[in-house]
Design a protein around this motif. Structure first.
Motif, PDB file in Angstrom:
ATOM      1  N   TYR A 243     -30.358  16.303  21.860  1.00 43.64           N
ATOM      2  CA  TYR A 243     -30.103  16.102  23.284  1.00 43.64           C
ATOM      3  C   TYR A 243     -29.532  17.359  23.926  1.00 43.64           C
ATOM      4  O   TYR A 243     -28.959  18.224  23.258  1.00 43.64           O
ATOM      5  N   VAL A 244     -29.739  17.425  25.245  1.00 43.02           N
ATOM      6  CA  VAL A 244     -29.124  18.463  26.064  1.00 43.02           C
ATOM      7  C   VAL A 244     -28.539  17.795  27.298  1.00 43.02           C
ATOM      8  O   VAL A 244     -28.972  16.713  27.716  1.00 43.02           O
ATOM      9  N   LEU A 245     -27.532  18.453  27.873  1.00 36.55           N
ATOM     10  CA  LEU A 245     -26.945  17.999  29.129  1.00 36.55           C
ATOM     11  C   LEU A 245     -27.518  18.845  30.264  1.00 36.55           C
ATOM     12  O   LEU A 245     -27.692  20.058  30.116  1.00 36.55           O
TER      13      LEU A 245
ATOM     14  N   LEU B   8     -32.706  13.302  26.048  1.00 39.31           N
ATOM     15  CA  LEU B   8     -32.658  12.998  24.612  1.00 39.31           C
ATOM     16  C   LEU B   8     -34.082  12.941  24.090  1.00 39.31           C
ATOM     17  O   LEU B   8     -34.940  12.277  24.687  1.00 39.31           O
ATOM     18  N   ILE B   9     -34.347  13.621  22.990  1.00 40.43           N
ATOM     19  CA  ILE B   9     -35.697  13.608  22.436  1.00 40.43           C
ATOM     20  C   ILE B   9     -35.690  13.156  20.983  1.00 40.43           C
ATOM     21  O   ILE B   9     -34.705  13.305  20.264  1.00 40.43           O
TER      22      ILE B   9
ATOM     23  N   GLN C  94     -28.017  19.787  20.902  1.00 39.64           N
ATOM     24  CA  GLN C  94     -27.126  19.178  19.925  1.00 39.64           C
ATOM     25  C   GLN C  94     -27.863  18.023  19.253  1.00 39.64           C
ATOM     26  O   GLN C  94     -28.764  17.420  19.844  1.00 39.64           O
ATOM     27  N   THR C  95     -27.470  17.714  18.030  1.00 38.33           N
ATOM     28  CA  THR C  95     -28.092  16.611  17.303  1.00 38.33           C
ATOM     29  C   THR C  95     -27.183  15.392  17.343  1.00 38.33           C
ATOM     30  O   THR C  95     -25.962  15.504  17.467  1.00 38.33           O
ATOM     31  N   VAL C  96     -27.801  14.221  17.210  1.00 39.47           N
ATOM     32  CA  VAL C  96     -27.054  12.974  17.248  1.00 39.47           C
ATOM     33  C   VAL C  96     -27.791  11.942  16.399  1.00 39.47           C
ATOM     34  O   VAL C  96     -29.022  11.912  16.361  1.00 39.47           O
TER      35      VAL C  96
ATOM     36  N   ARG D 254     -25.086   5.854  25.927  1.00 43.06           N
ATOM     37  CA  ARG D 254     -23.768   6.251  25.425  1.00 43.06           C
ATOM     38  C   ARG D 254     -23.465   7.707  25.771  1.00 43.06           C
ATOM     39  O   ARG D 254     -22.358   8.033  26.237  1.00 43.06           O
ATOM     40  N   LEU D 255     -24.438   8.591  25.570  1.00 42.07           N
ATOM     41  CA  LEU D 255     -24.233  10.003  25.893  1.00 42.07           C
ATOM     42  C   LEU D 255     -24.011  10.198  27.391  1.00 42.07           C
ATOM     43  O   LEU D 255     -23.192  11.025  27.799  1.00 42.07           O
TER      44      LEU D 255
END
Length: 268
Positions: A16-18, A35-36, A100-102, A113-114
């Motif tokens: 994901y990125v913001l 989110l991918i 970033q990974t999640v 949630r993010l």
């Protein structure tokens, strides 16, 4: 909810990125999340719905159209290609963070949630906007592992669903109900269904060794009944049927099982 939910591991990894707006004369502010799913090259986006507190009217109108534009381009180009394009081309006004990974069980749930953690809080209104997520991973194959049940979170409900307190969401694991219910998918159920169960897809519980444990499966339910002269009936046979023809149906003992819920639809 009775003791009718279980949990097992089986998470995937997302990236994901913001998205950040840095408008003239304003402090930079996160406005959304992208989110991918790298494995499937799919993407999900959630952005702020309104910007009148953040931007001038003309800029706010452009920003409010951004989420629909992102979703269209994710579908057109694929998630990875689109993410690379915005990493290369976004301006100083609209920025993208480092990747970033999640860990992910359901991408729509993790996206919410993010968004709540990084953009703005998401109010939870039980059975008005959200339904409970139980730690169920019902087996779509044979019966699942014997485990304790727990409600672990609230999930934003699909649009167009009238919410009632008997609704909940849970994961289904296994391939026997594919393609209708994909392996690992998040699904909506209605607890304690009434009326005929014939040919419905049901969450079935087999009573566990301990009082607070059980084993579960999701299958299409069919039964045969025999009737006596006094207009009494009994189950002659209960059969649990997969939708995937590669799996076999099986008969169950009526005394050892209970119907927990009716399957309604796949959420993700």
């Amino acid at each position: 909810m009775p003791a009718s939910v279980v949990s097992i591991s089986g998470r995937r990894e997302g990236t994901y990125v913001l998205l950040e707006a840095a408008l003239p004369g304003r402090l930079p502010q996160n406005i959304g999340v992208l989110l991918i799913d790298p494995a499937e090259n799919r993407g999900w986006a959630r952005l702020r719905p309104r910007y009148d507190d953040l931007a001038e009217p003309d800029d706010a109108e452009v920003l409010e159209a951004l989420e629909d534009d992102i979703r269209a381009k994710l579908s057109e180009y694929g998630a990875e290609a689109y993410l690379q394009s915005i990493e290369d081309s976004l301006s100083n006004v609209l920025r993208v963070s480092q990747r970033q990974t999640v860990a992910v069980d359901a991408f729509t749930r993790v996206l919410d949630r993010l968004y709540g953690e990084n953009v703005e809080p998401v109010p939870v209104q039980p059975f008005r906007t959200h339904v409970p997520l139980y730690s169920l991973r019902a087996a779509a194959g044979s019966l699942g592992e014997e485990m304790q049940s727990a409600a672990e979170d609230w999930v934003r409900a699909p649009e167009g669903i009238r919410l009632t307190p008997d609704l909940f969401v849970a994961h289904v694991v296994g391939k026997s109900m594919e393609p209708r219910i994909p392996d690992g998918s998040l699904n909506l159920f209605r607890a304690n269904p009434t009326g005929s169960r014939q040919n419905k897809i049901l969450l079935i519980e087999r009573f566990g060794v301990l009082d607070d444990t059980a084993r579960y499966t999701v299958k299409r339910y069919t039964s045969k009944k025999s009737f006596s002269d006094e207009d009494q009936w009994r189950h002659e046979q209960i059969r649990l049927e997969p939708l995937n023809p590669e799996f076999e149906a099986w008969d169950v003992d009526p005394e050892g099982f209970a119907v927990v819920a009716e399957w309604l639809r796949v959420i993700e």
